[in-house]
Design a protein around this motif. Sequence first.
Motif, PDB file in Angstrom:
ATOM      1  N   THR A  82     -19.796   4.617-112.694  1.00 40.19           N
ATOM      2  CA  THR A  82     -18.474   5.117-113.059  1.00 40.19           C
ATOM      3  C   THR A  82     -18.640   6.593-113.399  1.00 40.19           C
ATOM      4  O   THR A  82     -19.775   7.088-113.486  1.00 40.19           O
ATOM      5  CB  THR A  82     -17.913   4.357-114.274  1.00 40.19           C
ATOM      6  N   PRO A  83     -17.556   7.316-113.631  1.00 38.41           N
ATOM      7  CA  PRO A  83     -17.712   8.720-114.020  1.00 38.41           C
ATOM      8  C   PRO A  83     -18.509   8.904-115.319  1.00 38.41           C
ATOM      9  O   PRO A  83     -19.151   9.922-115.511  1.00 38.41           O
ATOM     10  CB  PRO A  83     -16.270   9.201-114.201  1.00 38.41           C
ATOM     11  N   GLU A  84     -18.499   7.872-116.187  1.00 39.02           N
ATOM     12  CA  GLU A  84     -19.169   7.999-117.487  1.00 39.02           C
ATOM     13  C   GLU A  84     -20.551   7.352-117.553  1.00 39.02           C
ATOM     14  O   GLU A  84     -21.357   7.730-118.401  1.00 39.02           O
ATOM     15  CB  GLU A  84     -18.314   7.356-118.597  1.00 39.02           C
ATOM     16  N   ALA A  85     -20.821   6.327-116.716  1.00 42.19           N
ATOM     17  CA  ALA A  85     -22.059   5.556-116.908  1.00 42.19           C
ATOM     18  C   ALA A  85     -22.472   4.809-115.644  1.00 42.19           C
ATOM     19  O   ALA A  85     -21.687   4.649-114.707  1.00 42.19           O
ATOM     20  CB  ALA A  85     -21.861   4.558-118.036  1.00 42.19           C
TER      21      ALA A  85
ATOM     22  N   ASN B 236     -29.493  11.845-114.099  1.00 43.01           N
ATOM     23  CA  ASN B 236     -28.400  12.095-115.035  1.00 43.01           C
ATOM     24  C   ASN B 236     -28.235  10.978-116.066  1.00 43.01           C
ATOM     25  O   ASN B 236     -27.314  11.004-116.872  1.00 43.01           O
ATOM     26  CB  ASN B 236     -27.084  12.309-114.277  1.00 43.01           C
ATOM     27  N   ALA B 237     -29.134   9.991-116.092  1.00 35.16           N
ATOM     28  CA  ALA B 237     -29.040   8.887-117.048  1.00 35.16           C
ATOM     29  C   ALA B 237     -29.507   9.327-118.437  1.00 35.16           C
ATOM     30  O   ALA B 237     -30.543   9.963-118.582  1.00 35.16           O
ATOM     31  CB  ALA B 237     -29.890   7.719-116.568  1.00 35.16           C
TER      32      ALA B 237
ATOM     33  N   GLU C  93     -25.185  11.890-118.303  1.00 36.02           N
ATOM     34  CA  GLU C  93     -24.979  13.234-118.833  1.00 36.02           C
ATOM     35  C   GLU C  93     -23.836  13.869-118.056  1.00 36.02           C
ATOM     36  O   GLU C  93     -23.678  13.640-116.861  1.00 36.02           O
ATOM     37  CB  GLU C  93     -26.249  14.071-118.673  1.00 36.02           C
ATOM     38  N   GLU C  94     -23.055  14.656-118.761  1.00 39.69           N
ATOM     39  CA  GLU C  94     -21.970  15.351-118.089  1.00 39.69           C
ATOM     40  C   GLU C  94     -22.559  16.384-117.140  1.00 39.69           C
ATOM     41  O   GLU C  94     -23.496  17.093-117.479  1.00 39.69           O
ATOM     42  CB  GLU C  94     -21.070  16.044-119.106  1.00 39.69           C
ATOM     43  N   VAL C  95     -21.980  16.419-115.977  1.00 40.32           N
ATOM     44  CA  VAL C  95     -22.421  17.413-115.005  1.00 40.32           C
ATOM     45  C   VAL C  95     -21.748  18.725-115.376  1.00 40.32           C
ATOM     46  O   VAL C  95     -20.524  18.820-115.411  1.00 40.32           O
ATOM     47  CB  VAL C  95     -22.041  16.985-113.568  1.00 40.32           C
ATOM     48  N   LYS C  96     -22.586  19.677-115.708  1.00 38.49           N
ATOM     49  CA  LYS C  96     -22.035  20.982-116.096  1.00 38.49           C
ATOM     50  C   LYS C  96     -21.659  21.749-114.839  1.00 38.49           C
ATOM     51  O   LYS C  96     -22.457  21.877-113.916  1.00 38.49           O
ATOM     52  CB  LYS C  96     -23.051  21.783-116.905  1.00 38.49           C
TER      53      LYS C  96
END
Length: 153
Positions: free
Chosen positions: A53-56, A117-118, A139-142
């Motif tokens: 998902t976008p968050e996890a 990104n985990a 992790e949020e993609v900066k």
Amino acid sequence: MSLISRMFGDRRSSVFDPFSIDMFDPFRELGFPGSNSRETSAFANIRVDWKETPEAHVFKADIPGLKKEEVRVEIEEDRVLQISGERNVEKEEKNDTWHRVERSSGKFMRRFRLPENAKMDQVKAAMENGVLTVTVPKEEVKKPDVKSIEITG
């Protein structure tokens, strides 16, 4: 029993299950473990869904009949998620006659390499109604800083 009945099973042997075919087992008469015995599997596998998902990253594993104390969820240093446990064989009583054994038993283990990104330190696991859910936040993609350059000329 005829050769054809031995090879393809005797459909009359299962009155209550018309689609059941008990396949021929050439080792049945020899008494090998696992041939029509209570031993079904030395290694029972579990089915796991992995969605992002976008968050996890969310993992859902079907583990019916096990308590949360019988399941282990571990994260290794190299970003590997491991789900493991053991499903024990039901105790046999001397007076019991088993007609069919289809549920697997034994140890199981599934491993998944997680993406970079985990967030490895924020993994959560919960079990409800035989379904283990492991949530690995991302992790949020900066977004890269964009600097406008004035065009001269």
